[in-house]
Design a protein around this motif. Structure first.
Motif, short mmCIF file in Angstrom:
data_model
loop_
_atom_site.label_atom_id
_atom_site.label_comp_id
_atom_site.label_asym_id
_atom_site.label_seq_id
_atom_site.Cartn_x
_atom_site.Cartn_y
_atom_site.Cartn_z
N VAL A 43 0.70 -1.11 0.49
CA VAL A 43 0.45 0.03 0.10
C VAL A 43 0.76 1.66 0.04
O VAL A 43 0.65 2.06 -0.65
CB VAL A 43 -0.87 -0.09 1.32
CG1 VAL A 43 -1.57 1.14 1.52
CG2 VAL A 43 -2.16 -1.44 1.39
N SER A 44 1.93 1.08 0.80
CA SER A 44 2.60 2.44 0.58
C SER A 44 3.57 2.61 -0.48
O SER A 44 3.80 3.62 -1.07
CB SER A 44 3.59 2.05 1.61
OG SER A 44 4.61 3.13 1.53
N PHE A 45 3.23 1.64 -1.22
CA PHE A 45 4.62 2.19 -2.19
C PHE A 45 3.09 2.05 -3.82
O PHE A 45 4.18 2.68 -3.76
CB PHE A 45 4.95 0.19 -2.64
CG PHE A 45 5.66 0.42 -4.27
CD1 PHE A 45 7.21 0.49 -4.70
CD2 PHE A 45 4.77 0.30 -4.90
CE1 PHE A 45 7.49 0.77 -5.74
CE2 PHE A 45 5.58 0.05 -6.58
CZ PHE A 45 7.28 0.74 -6.90
N GLY A 46 2.24 1.84 -3.18
CA GLY A 46 1.74 2.24 -4.66
C GLY A 46 1.19 3.43 -4.13
O GLY A 46 0.43 4.20 -5.14
N ILE A 47 0.80 4.08 -2.71
CA ILE A 47 0.51 5.55 -2.57
C ILE A 47 1.56 6.42 -3.29
O ILE A 47 1.18 7.24 -3.78
CB ILE A 47 -0.05 5.71 -1.43
CG1 ILE A 47 -1.10 4.97 -0.51
CG2 ILE A 47 -0.25 6.92 -0.91
CD1 ILE A 47 -2.34 5.71 -1.73
N SER A 48 3.06 5.37 -2.97
CA SER A 48 4.03 7.00 -3.41
C SER A 48 4.26 6.34 -5.01
O SER A 48 4.37 7.70 -5.15
CB SER A 48 5.12 5.93 -3.40
OG SER A 48 5.30 6.03 -1.24
N ILE A 49 3.67 5.72 -5.83
CA ILE A 49 3.62 5.89 -7.20
C ILE A 49 2.12 6.77 -7.36
O ILE A 49 2.83 7.86 -8.40
CB ILE A 49 2.82 4.78 -7.45
CG1 ILE A 49 4.44 3.94 -7.17
CG2 ILE A 49 3.11 4.49 -9.48
CD1 ILE A 49 6.15 4.20 -8.13
N LEU A 50 1.20 6.81 -7.22
CA LEU A 50 0.10 7.24 -6.87
C LEU A 50 0.34 9.33 -7.03
O LEU A 50 -0.13 9.50 -7.83
CB LEU A 50 -1.48 6.81 -6.66
CG LEU A 50 -2.64 7.89 -6.32
CD1 LEU A 50 -3.08 7.93 -7.97
CD2 LEU A 50 -3.16 7.65 -6.13
N MET A 51 1.13 8.99 -5.96
CA MET A 51 1.33 10.69 -5.28
C MET A 51 2.34 11.16 -6.89
O MET A 51 1.68 12.18 -7.16
CB MET A 51 2.23 10.43 -4.62
CG MET A 51 1.21 10.55 -3.00
SD MET A 51 -0.60 11.57 -2.89
CE MET A 51 0.49 12.59 -2.57
#
Length: 69
Positions: A43-51
């Protein structure tokens, strides 16, 4: 108190804490912790990519080349 006395106190505290926790851990607790850590990392990785994508897509605004004279 001397430095070695502080180290002994810290080592005793940490050792006692670990020895009181270890017998209470079950395989299910360890598995749950591993699964939750993996989910959190994904989830942290996904949010980083999204941001990163949001900043790239919406962060750069064209500026006018008008000079203030």
């Amino acid at each position: 108190m001397s430095q070695s006395a502080h180290i002994g106190t810290k080592a005793g505290t940490i050792g006692g804490t670990l020895l009181s926790i270890i017998p209470n851990l079950t395989g299910a607790d360890i598995a749950k912790t591993i699964i939750l850590a993996a989910i959190g990392a994904v989830v942290s990785f996904g949010i980083s990519i999204l941001m990163k994508w949001i900043v790239k897509a919406f962060g750069k605004r064209p500026t006018s080349n008008k000079s203030n004279s």
